[in-house]
Scaffold this motif. Sequence first.
Motif, PDB file in Angstrom:
ATOM      1  N   ILE A 229       0.840  -1.207   0.000  1.00 32.30           N
ATOM      2  CA  ILE A 229       0.000   0.000   0.000  1.00 32.30           C
ATOM      3  C   ILE A 229       0.865   1.244   0.000  1.00 32.30           C
ATOM      4  N   VAL A 230       1.911   1.247   0.849  1.00 28.35           N
ATOM      5  CA  VAL A 230       2.816   2.401   0.945  1.00 28.35           C
ATOM      6  C   VAL A 230       3.499   2.657  -0.396  1.00 28.35           C
ATOM      7  N   ASN A 232       2.465   1.780  -3.363  1.00 33.12           N
ATOM      8  CA  ASN A 232       1.472   2.270  -4.323  1.00 33.12           C
ATOM      9  C   ASN A 232       1.189   3.752  -4.106  1.00 33.12           C
ATOM     10  N   ILE A 233       1.079   4.147  -2.833  1.00 34.23           N
ATOM     11  CA  ILE A 233       0.828   5.564  -2.525  1.00 34.23           C
ATOM     12  C   ILE A 233       1.986   6.427  -3.002  1.00 34.23           C
ATOM     13  N   ILE A 234       3.220   5.969  -2.750  1.00 34.54           N
ATOM     14  CA  ILE A 234       4.395   6.714  -3.197  1.00 34.54           C
ATOM     15  C   ILE A 234       4.391   6.838  -4.720  1.00 34.54           C
ATOM     16  N   VAL A 236       1.764   6.829  -6.727  1.00 27.99           N
ATOM     17  CA  VAL A 236       0.717   7.787  -7.128  1.00 27.99           C
ATOM     18  C   VAL A 236       1.169   9.214  -6.859  1.00 27.99           C
ATOM     19  N   VAL A 237       1.724   9.448  -5.663  1.00 28.71           N
ATOM     20  CA  VAL A 237       2.218  10.788  -5.319  1.00 28.71           C
ATOM     21  C   VAL A 237       3.318  11.202  -6.291  1.00 28.71           C
TER      22      VAL A 237
END
Length: 313
Positions: A229-230, A232-234, A236-237
């Motif tokens: 999840i982390v 994936n978030i990185i 996207v950001v």
Amino acid sequence: MPGGLVALLDDVATIAKAAAASTDDIAAAAGRASAKAAGVVVDDAAVTPQFVDGVSPKRELPMIWRITKGSLINKIVIILPIALLLSQFLPWALTPILMLGGSYLCFEGMEKVWEKIHHRLSPKVSEAERMEAATNRSPKDEDALVKSAIFTDLILSAEIMVISLNEVSHEPLLNRALILIAVALVITLAVYGVVGLLVKIDDIGLYLQSKNSAGAAKFGAGLVKAMPIVLNIIGVVGTFAMLWVGGHIMVVGLDELGWSLPHHLVHNLEQMVSGGFLTWVAGTTGSLIFGAIWGAILVAATAVLPFGHSKKH
């Protein structure tokens, strides 16, 4: 004689104060320059873990260290002298170079968006197949991955250094060099330090799960579950940051070259809000939208060009 000694000590103290002030100025300028390159830095941190995805855990950190050394060579040995020469003798060239880099960021950002859409429409590779391919990697495969990562870093590092240079172009040549060296060291060590931590967090989680403590085991399980999840978030950001930074570079560059419409549109968007943080959000959103539009045009253009069809993702 005593009076001369006192005068000498006073001169030394004055020089020391000036040197300290200069050091503070360089550090502050390096901080401002690094902040301007934040979008590319986030993407750099998001991209690098992909190069060690599936690699044997004992080879992850050695590979990242090799990439780190390559990144420092990219920034300090290759890019820094060229950037300083341009800023000293061809300062007008910085804006077109920045715009080329901004176009690359917009293209790369929208290509990531398209790849995400394409990936959802394509057959998925199973985790077992992915791990089997990773297990069968040879040292030559590892060398190829490292070289690929260093080449990708060269492009991102060039953008980081040129953005940083543009922020301190008014400084004397020596200060510019010292500031850019500081930026190169801080950003490289920070990015790859974070990358090293990210790729080992799941191993840390597995280690904690093997402990007798129920609390440690639970925390370890949480780390293992959280890491995808982390990352994936990185990712996207990082994509949004590329579009924002690339769009902002293009808007400002086009304004400097005489086409002010995008800049006026973004400025009008900023004027529609009350100010402060909301003004920043409005300006960032406007730059991001422009970056996405320009990036989509570039992605579409490469799709119809001959080399675009042979490109491997």
